[in-house]
Design a protein around this motif. Structure first.
Motif, PDB file in Angstrom:
ATOM      1  N   HIS A 112       0.084  15.756   6.354  1.00 23.87           N
ATOM      2  CA  HIS A 112       0.309  16.981   5.597  1.00 23.87           C
ATOM      3  C   HIS A 112       0.218  16.812   3.950  1.00 23.87           C
ATOM      4  CE1 HIS A 112       4.212  15.128   5.336  1.00 23.87           C
ATOM      5  NE2 HIS A 112       4.506  15.872   4.591  1.00 23.87           N
ATOM      6  N   GLU A 113       0.166  15.825   3.503  1.00 26.38           N
ATOM      7  CA  GLU A 113       0.125  15.297   2.026  1.00 26.38           C
ATOM      8  C   GLU A 113      -1.379  15.319   1.756  1.00 26.38           C
ATOM      9  OE1 GLU A 113       4.096  12.794   1.571  1.00 26.38           O
ATOM     10  OE2 GLU A 113       2.331  11.929   1.787  1.00 26.38           O
ATOM     11  N   VAL A 114      -2.489  14.766   2.429  1.00 24.80           N
ATOM     12  CA  VAL A 114      -3.782  14.802   2.105  1.00 24.80           C
ATOM     13  C   VAL A 114      -4.501  16.071   1.971  1.00 24.80           C
ATOM     14  CG1 VAL A 114      -5.892  13.404   2.913  1.00 24.80           C
ATOM     15  CG2 VAL A 114      -3.590  12.391   3.238  1.00 24.80           C
ATOM     16  N   GLU A 115      -5.335  16.352   1.138  1.00 26.98           N
ATOM     17  CA  GLU A 115      -5.817  17.694   1.044  1.00 26.98           C
ATOM     18  C   GLU A 115      -7.349  17.326   1.745  1.00 26.98           C
ATOM     19  OE1 GLU A 115      -5.773  19.362  -2.900  1.00 26.98           O
ATOM     20  OE2 GLU A 115      -3.877  18.839  -3.068  1.00 26.98           O
ATOM     21  N   THR A 116      -7.631  16.377   2.137  1.00 29.46           N
ATOM     22  CA  THR A 116      -9.146  16.340   2.637  1.00 29.46           C
ATOM     23  C   THR A 116      -9.057  16.407   4.251  1.00 29.46           C
ATOM     24  OG1 THR A 116      -8.935  13.870   2.803  1.00 29.46           O
ATOM     25  CG2 THR A 116      -9.966  14.764   0.754  1.00 29.46           C
ATOM     26  N   ASN A 117     -10.330  16.523   4.788  1.00 27.72           N
ATOM     27  CA  ASN A 117     -10.446  16.540   6.379  1.00 27.72           C
ATOM     28  C   ASN A 117     -10.368  15.224   6.552  1.00 27.72           C
ATOM     29  OD1 ASN A 117     -10.967  17.259   9.014  1.00 27.72           O
ATOM     30  ND2 ASN A 117     -12.717  18.417   8.406  1.00 27.72           N
ATOM     31  N   VAL A 118      -9.473  14.849   7.150  1.00 32.83           N
ATOM     32  CA  VAL A 118      -9.167  13.352   7.904  1.00 32.83           C
ATOM     33  C   VAL A 118     -10.060  13.164   9.058  1.00 32.83           C
ATOM     34  CG1 VAL A 118      -7.657  11.549   8.376  1.00 32.83           C
ATOM     35  CG2 VAL A 118      -7.019  13.114   6.784  1.00 32.83           C
ATOM     36  N   ALA A 119     -11.020  12.175   9.175  1.00 33.69           N
ATOM     37  CA  ALA A 119     -11.627  11.616  10.494  1.00 33.69           C
ATOM     38  C   ALA A 119     -10.533  11.296  11.450  1.00 33.69           C
ATOM     39  CB  ALA A 119     -12.566  10.751   9.809  1.00 33.69           C
ATOM     40  N   LYS A 120     -10.821  11.874  12.647  1.00 32.36           N
ATOM     41  CA  LYS A 120     -10.229  11.329  13.799  1.00 32.36           C
ATOM     42  C   LYS A 120     -10.997  10.559  14.793  1.00 32.36           C
ATOM     43  CE  LYS A 120      -7.292  15.503  13.613  1.00 32.36           C
ATOM     44  NZ  LYS A 120      -7.028  16.789  14.215  1.00 32.36           N
ATOM     45  N   SER A 121     -10.569  10.074  15.798  1.00 32.20           N
ATOM     46  CA  SER A 121     -11.550   9.319  16.675  1.00 32.20           C
ATOM     47  C   SER A 121     -12.433  10.253  17.359  1.00 32.20           C
ATOM     48  CB  SER A 121     -10.933   8.741  17.858  1.00 32.20           C
ATOM     49  OG  SER A 121     -11.461   8.124  18.718  1.00 32.20           O
ATOM     50  N   PHE A 122     -13.856  10.068  17.421  1.00 29.62           N
ATOM     51  CA  PHE A 122     -14.799  10.919  17.783  1.00 29.62           C
ATOM     52  C   PHE A 122     -14.987  10.694  19.156  1.00 29.62           C
ATOM     53  CE2 PHE A 122     -16.618  10.157  13.529  1.00 29.62           C
ATOM     54  CZ  PHE A 122     -16.356  11.300  12.937  1.00 29.62           C
ATOM     55  N   PHE A 123     -14.894   9.827  19.797  1.00 25.37           N
ATOM     56  CA  PHE A 123     -15.202   9.689  21.304  1.00 25.37           C
ATOM     57  C   PHE A 123     -14.087   9.764  22.370  1.00 25.37           C
ATOM     58  CE2 PHE A 123     -18.219   7.112  18.822  1.00 25.37           C
ATOM     59  CZ  PHE A 123     -19.350   7.808  19.111  1.00 25.37           C
ATOM     60  N   HIS A 124     -14.229  10.751  22.955  1.00 25.48           N
ATOM     61  CA  HIS A 124     -13.288  11.057  24.099  1.00 25.48           C
ATOM     62  C   HIS A 124     -13.877  10.467  25.386  1.00 25.48           C
ATOM     63  CE1 HIS A 124     -10.664  13.108  21.340  1.00 25.48           C
ATOM     64  NE2 HIS A 124     -11.678  13.788  20.968  1.00 25.48           N
ATOM     65  N   ASP A 125     -15.331  11.005  25.670  1.00 18.17           N
ATOM     66  CA  ASP A 125     -15.989  10.667  26.871  1.00 18.17           C
ATOM     67  C   ASP A 125     -17.441  10.675  26.453  1.00 18.17           C
ATOM     68  OD1 ASP A 125     -17.186  10.710  29.083  1.00 18.17           O
ATOM     69  OD2 ASP A 125     -16.211  12.507  30.111  1.00 18.17           O
ATOM     70  N   TYR A 126     -17.961   9.240  26.613  1.00 26.35           N
ATOM     71  CA  TYR A 126     -19.320   9.256  26.386  1.00 26.35           C
ATOM     72  C   TYR A 126     -20.470  10.001  27.172  1.00 26.35           C
ATOM     73  CZ  TYR A 126     -17.362   5.036  23.691  1.00 26.35           C
ATOM     74  OH  TYR A 126     -16.742   4.374  22.884  1.00 26.35           O
ATOM     75  N   THR A 127     -19.961  10.616  28.150  1.00 31.38           N
ATOM     76  CA  THR A 127     -20.898  11.549  28.657  1.00 31.38           C
ATOM     77  C   THR A 127     -20.723  12.704  28.608  1.00 31.38           C
ATOM     78  OG1 THR A 127     -19.496  11.650  30.855  1.00 31.38           O
ATOM     79  CG2 THR A 127     -20.892   9.679  30.744  1.00 31.38           C
ATOM     80  N   ASP A 128     -20.032  13.348  27.487  1.00 31.29           N
ATOM     81  CA  ASP A 128     -19.708  14.628  27.053  1.00 31.29           C
ATOM     82  C   ASP A 128     -21.165  15.529  26.886  1.00 31.29           C
ATOM     83  OD1 ASP A 128     -17.223  14.662  27.077  1.00 31.29           O
ATOM     84  OD2 ASP A 128     -16.914  14.568  24.967  1.00 31.29           O
ATOM     85  N   GLY A 129     -22.054  14.762  26.031  1.00 29.41           N
ATOM     86  CA  GLY A 129     -23.394  15.431  25.886  1.00 29.41           C
ATOM     87  C   GLY A 129     -24.272  15.653  27.175  1.00 29.41           C
ATOM     88  N   GLU A 130     -24.043  14.802  28.205  1.00 30.09           N
ATOM     89  CA  GLU A 130     -24.795  14.967  29.525  1.00 30.09           C
ATOM     90  C   GLU A 130     -24.130  16.134  30.215  1.00 30.09           C
ATOM     91  OE1 GLU A 130     -24.982  11.257  31.440  1.00 30.09           O
ATOM     92  OE2 GLU A 130     -25.949  10.204  29.803  1.00 30.09           O
ATOM     93  N   LYS A 131     -23.016  16.034  30.026  1.00 29.82           N
ATOM     94  CA  LYS A 131     -22.165  17.222  30.821  1.00 29.82           C
ATOM     95  C   LYS A 131     -22.692  18.555  30.138  1.00 29.82           C
ATOM     96  CE  LYS A 131     -18.247  14.122  32.162  1.00 29.82           C
ATOM     97  NZ  LYS A 131     -16.647  13.910  31.956  1.00 29.82           N
ATOM     98  N   GLN A 134       0.806  -1.308  -0.027  1.00 26.25           N
ATOM     99  CA  GLN A 134       0.002  -0.137  -0.156  1.00 26.25           C
ATOM    100  C   GLN A 134       0.653   1.213   0.014  1.00 26.25           C
ATOM    101  OE1 GLN A 134      -2.616  -0.067   3.430  1.00 26.25           O
ATOM    102  NE2 GLN A 134      -3.796  -2.066   2.590  1.00 26.25           N
ATOM    103  N   TYR A 135       0.391   2.310  -0.673  1.00 20.99           N
ATOM    104  CA  TYR A 135       1.077   3.530  -0.693  1.00 20.99           C
ATOM    105  C   TYR A 135       1.078   4.412   0.710  1.00 20.99           C
ATOM    106  CZ  TYR A 135       2.550   8.379  -1.992  1.00 20.99           C
ATOM    107  OH  TYR A 135       3.206   9.368  -2.136  1.00 20.99           O
ATOM    108  N   LYS A 136       1.955   4.828   1.443  1.00 17.82           N
ATOM    109  CA  LYS A 136       1.789   5.437   2.513  1.00 17.82           C
ATOM    110  C   LYS A 136       1.612   6.912   2.393  1.00 17.82           C
ATOM    111  CE  LYS A 136       3.619   5.843   7.132  1.00 17.82           C
ATOM    112  NZ  LYS A 136       4.823   5.283   8.220  1.00 17.82           N
ATOM    113  N   ARG A 137       0.654   7.657   3.115  1.00 16.74           N
ATOM    114  CA  ARG A 137       0.684   9.042   2.706  1.00 16.74           C
ATOM    115  C   ARG A 137       0.436   9.771   4.075  1.00 16.74           C
ATOM    116  NH1 ARG A 137      -4.738   9.503  -0.875  1.00 16.74           N
ATOM    117  NH2 ARG A 137      -4.341  11.380  -1.290  1.00 16.74           N
ATOM    118  N   PHE A 138       1.140  10.646   4.204  1.00 18.93           N
ATOM    119  CA  PHE A 138       1.143  11.542   5.338  1.00 18.93           C
ATOM    120  C   PHE A 138       0.121  12.611   5.657  1.00 18.93           C
ATOM    121  CE2 PHE A 138       5.321   9.649   4.533  1.00 18.93           C
ATOM    122  CZ  PHE A 138       5.630   9.405   5.966  1.00 18.93           C
TER     123      PHE A 138
END
Length: 107
Positions: A14-33, A8-12
């Motif tokens: 800073h070379e990608v022009e799209t908005n790369v998804a990151k992990s969404f969940f830091h704390d499952y109670t964020d909405g309640e807080k 597979q071709y490895k892309r860094f």
């Protein structure tokens, strides 16, 4: 490389022009807080989504001038997230929220 491995071709990032998804969940109670901070008490709305989660979806799926529509508006998290995102990136997104859950259940 092991047998059967496909090169597979490895892309860094800073070379990608799209908005790369990151992990969404830091704390499952964020909405309640967030709701507890807004209203001074917990349990006002069952299982609210955090605005940070919805904001990340909106930023990755829309342009700064798009319309965002939420047919399960519930507590208004999507509207809150769009307003916050517009403040952060000087966007002009507009949003429509409606609660159509009962309608979908009947149809």
């Amino acid at each position: 490389m092991g047998a059967g491995t496909v090169p597979q071709y490895k892309r860094f990032l800073h070379e990608v022009e799209t908005n790369v998804a990151k992990s969404f969940f830091h704390d499952y109670t964020d909405g309640e807080k967030q709701l507890a901070n807004l209203f001074g008490e917990a349990g006002i709305f069952p299982t609210p989504k955090p605005t940070t989660l919805v904001g990340r979806f909106v930023s990755q799926a829309s342009k700064k001038s798009d319309w965002v529509m939420d047919f399960f508006g519930g507590s208004g998290t999507t509207g809150h997230a769009v307003i916050n995102l517009n403040r952060e990136d000087r966007g002009s997104r507009k949003f429509v929220l409606m609660e159509a859950g009962d309608h979908f259940d009947r149809v």
